[in-house]
Scaffold this motif. Structure first.
Motif, PDB file in Angstrom:
ATOM      1  N   ARG A 131       0.783  -1.175   0.050  1.00 45.45           N
ATOM      2  CA  ARG A 131      -0.052  -0.095  -0.016  1.00 45.45           C
ATOM      3  C   ARG A 131       0.890   1.212  -0.092  1.00 45.45           C
ATOM      4  N   TYR A 132       2.073   1.299   0.729  1.00 35.26           N
ATOM      5  CA  TYR A 132       2.743   2.488   0.642  1.00 35.26           C
ATOM      6  C   TYR A 132       3.527   2.519  -0.706  1.00 35.26           C
ATOM      7  N   ALA A 133       3.948   1.468  -1.386  1.00 37.56           N
ATOM      8  CA  ALA A 133       4.553   1.619  -2.671  1.00 37.56           C
ATOM      9  C   ALA A 133       3.461   2.234  -3.756  1.00 37.56           C
ATOM     10  N   PRO A 137      11.362   5.816   4.017  1.00 37.26           N
ATOM     11  CA  PRO A 137      11.748   5.811   5.373  1.00 37.26           C
ATOM     12  C   PRO A 137      12.028   4.538   5.692  1.00 37.26           C
ATOM     13  N   ASP A 138      13.008   4.510   6.903  1.00 40.16           N
ATOM     14  CA  ASP A 138      13.655   3.344   7.094  1.00 40.16           C
ATOM     15  C   ASP A 138      12.852   2.062   7.373  1.00 40.16           C
ATOM     16  N   TYR A 166      10.163   1.284   6.168  1.00 43.49           N
ATOM     17  CA  TYR A 166       9.355   0.731   4.856  1.00 43.49           C
ATOM     18  C   TYR A 166      10.829   0.198   3.766  1.00 43.49           C
ATOM     19  N   ARG A 167      11.934   0.581   4.185  1.00 42.55           N
ATOM     20  CA  ARG A 167      12.822   0.433   3.069  1.00 42.55           C
ATOM     21  C   ARG A 167      13.219  -1.150   2.854  1.00 42.55           C
ATOM     22  N   GLY A 168      12.948  -2.008   3.743  1.00 45.46           N
ATOM     23  CA  GLY A 168      13.162  -3.532   3.358  1.00 45.46           C
ATOM     24  C   GLY A 168      12.090  -4.063   2.481  1.00 45.46           C
ATOM     25  N   ARG A 169      10.762  -3.559   2.882  1.00 39.17           N
ATOM     26  CA  ARG A 169       9.580  -3.865   1.974  1.00 39.17           C
ATOM     27  C   ARG A 169       9.837  -3.450   0.491  1.00 39.17           C
ATOM     28  N   VAL A 170      10.401  -2.241   0.450  1.00 37.02           N
ATOM     29  CA  VAL A 170      10.637  -1.490  -0.863  1.00 37.02           C
ATOM     30  C   VAL A 170      11.869  -2.220  -1.791  1.00 37.02           C
ATOM     31  N   PHE A 171      12.832  -2.679  -1.021  1.00 33.44           N
ATOM     32  CA  PHE A 171      13.969  -3.701  -1.770  1.00 33.44           C
ATOM     33  C   PHE A 171      13.421  -5.094  -1.795  1.00 33.44           C
ATOM     34  N   GLY A 172      12.476  -5.518  -1.092  1.00 29.08           N
ATOM     35  CA  GLY A 172      11.704  -6.695  -1.418  1.00 29.08           C
ATOM     36  C   GLY A 172      11.041  -6.684  -2.757  1.00 29.08           C
ATOM     37  N   LEU A 173      10.317  -5.800  -2.828  1.00 24.63           N
ATOM     38  CA  LEU A 173       9.420  -5.674  -3.863  1.00 24.63           C
ATOM     39  C   LEU A 173      10.188  -5.364  -5.117  1.00 24.63           C
ATOM     40  N   THR A 174      11.185  -4.651  -4.955  1.00 24.32           N
ATOM     41  CA  THR A 174      12.386  -4.492  -6.176  1.00 24.32           C
ATOM     42  C   THR A 174      12.935  -5.724  -6.558  1.00 24.32           C
TER      43      THR A 174
END
Length: 388
Positions: free
Chosen positions: A200-202, A325-326, A328-336
């Motif tokens: 949802r953040y992405a 933001p820190d 959410y950073r792991g989840r953004v890299f996971g999505l990447t």
């Protein structure tokens, strides 16, 4: 120390990859079995990338990486024992690929998310370039050393060196002086709820969605190059297979040169730099490669393609590290990672069909025009134009 340990670990992976393929071909002699092994290594990344990203935002990232790399080292040590005893069976290779790929998928987002905590914000681009250069140096030297080690010590020796490299990486991680990953107070939602909140953040971040789209296009174009280039060299140009090695060398020179440049030149307008690199790769790389029948032109073209790819490969994670933001950073890299892993089989299938049906030059032309079109459309997206 962490950079050296990470580079050595990548070198160990490259060394073992040669032994892994040699073992499989010795056991089966089958190209289909090799394709199955490569697919087995990719599937865990598709299945577990989002989970790995969520874990990177829930637990201490350094501890997660220490645990994951310890497991990878133990897996490799066990396989080394089997190989030294000449007891490797086909299912061992598939099981190792599945387990190793799964642990890697869970750990990779944590490493990407940890790096911004290790360097000042204004030096993150240089740090990303340095680590990416180390990865690529390892990818270049690893297979060459793997062939030598395979001849001297066999597959067991190659696996043992890779197991040792994980010990070095764990030592490097333990030497870090970094605070624990911040965790919000109060009860935590389930990991599945965390995955959902990350998605949802992405969806609410136009710049991030635009960058992920560009990342997908770059991967599709890269898959086309990987499939079409050997066919272009040997069939369209009528060159011997050894000439293909010159193209690979030119690509490696481009990677190293592009990485060094990104480490030396600080980019302020990251969005425009990424869009410009995509357009230039299409215009100056893919189009001349497809249209020219001169080997020299082709060598310069692939050098530019891979050199320009380093622009987005460095600037994208640097942007995530400074703007996401820190928490959410792991989840953004996971999505990447999910986007990257998913496009491996899709990209090769599409590229193979295009190159087989239309021929290598039209397939490469299509990839070039795709990059140029997407880069042009990207200029119409304010979030990309203003990206810093």
């Amino acid at each position: 120390m962490l950079w050296g340990a990470q580079t050595f670990s990548g070198l160990g992976d490259g060394i073992f990859r040669v032994a892994q393929v040699a073992l499989l071909l010795r056991l089966t002699g089958s190209a289909a079995a090799l394709s199955g092994l490569l697919l087995t290594a990719v599937l865990p990344g598709i299945a577990l990338a989002l989970l790995g990203g969520a874990l990177a935002d829930r637990v201490d990232r350094r501890r997660l990486l220490v645990g994951a790399n310890t497991v990878r080292g133990l897996l490799m040590a066990a396989f080394a024992g089997l190989a030294l005893a000449d007891a490797v069976q086909l299912w061992h290779l598939y099981a190792l690929a599945l387990l190793y790929g799964g642990v890697s998928a869970l750990a990779n987002p944590a490493f990407d998310a940890l790096l911004p905590a290790l360097v000042p914000r204004e030096r993150l681009q240089e740090a990303q370039a340095l680590f990416l250069l180390g990865d690529n140096v390892a990818a270049i030297l690893g297979p060459a050393l793997g062939g030598l080690l395979l001849a001297l010590a066999g597959a067991g020796g190659a696996a043992a060196v890779n197991a040792l490299s994980f010990g070095v990486l764990v030592a490097g991680l333990l030497s870090l002086r970094v605070g624990a990953t911040p965790v919000p107070p109060g009860p935590r939602p389930s990991v599945w709820a965390d995955i959902g909140s990350g998605l949802r953040y992405a969806r609410t971040q136009p710049a991030l969605l635009s960058l992920l789209t560009l990342f997908a296009v770059i991967n599709l174009s890269g898959a086309t190059l990987a499939v079409a280039l050997p066919l272009l060299v040997t069939e369209t140009l009528g060159q011997p297979a050894a000439t293909y090695g010159l193209y690979l060398t030119a690509m490696n020179v481009g990677i190293l040169g592009g990485g060094a440049l990104m480490g030396a030149v600080r980019v302020r307008r990251r969005g425009l730099a990424i869009l410009g690199s995509l357009f230039a790769a299409g215009l100056l790389g893919y189009l001349p490669l497809a249209l020219s029948r001169e080997v020299g032109v082709g060598l310069v073209a692939v050098l530019l393609i891979d050199g320009l790819a380093m622009v987005s490969n460095v600037l994208y994670p640097a942007w995530v590290g400074t703007h996401v933001p820190d928490g959410y950073r792991g989840r953004v890299f996971g999505l990447t990672s999910l986007v990257g892993y998913s496009l491996v089989p899709v990209g090769f299938a599409v590229a193979g069909a295009a190159a087989g049906t239309l021929g290598p030059p039209p397939a490469l032309l299509g990839a070039g025009f795709l990059l140029m079109t997407v880069a042009g459309l990207g200029l119409l997206v304010p979030a990309l134009r203003r990206l810093e």
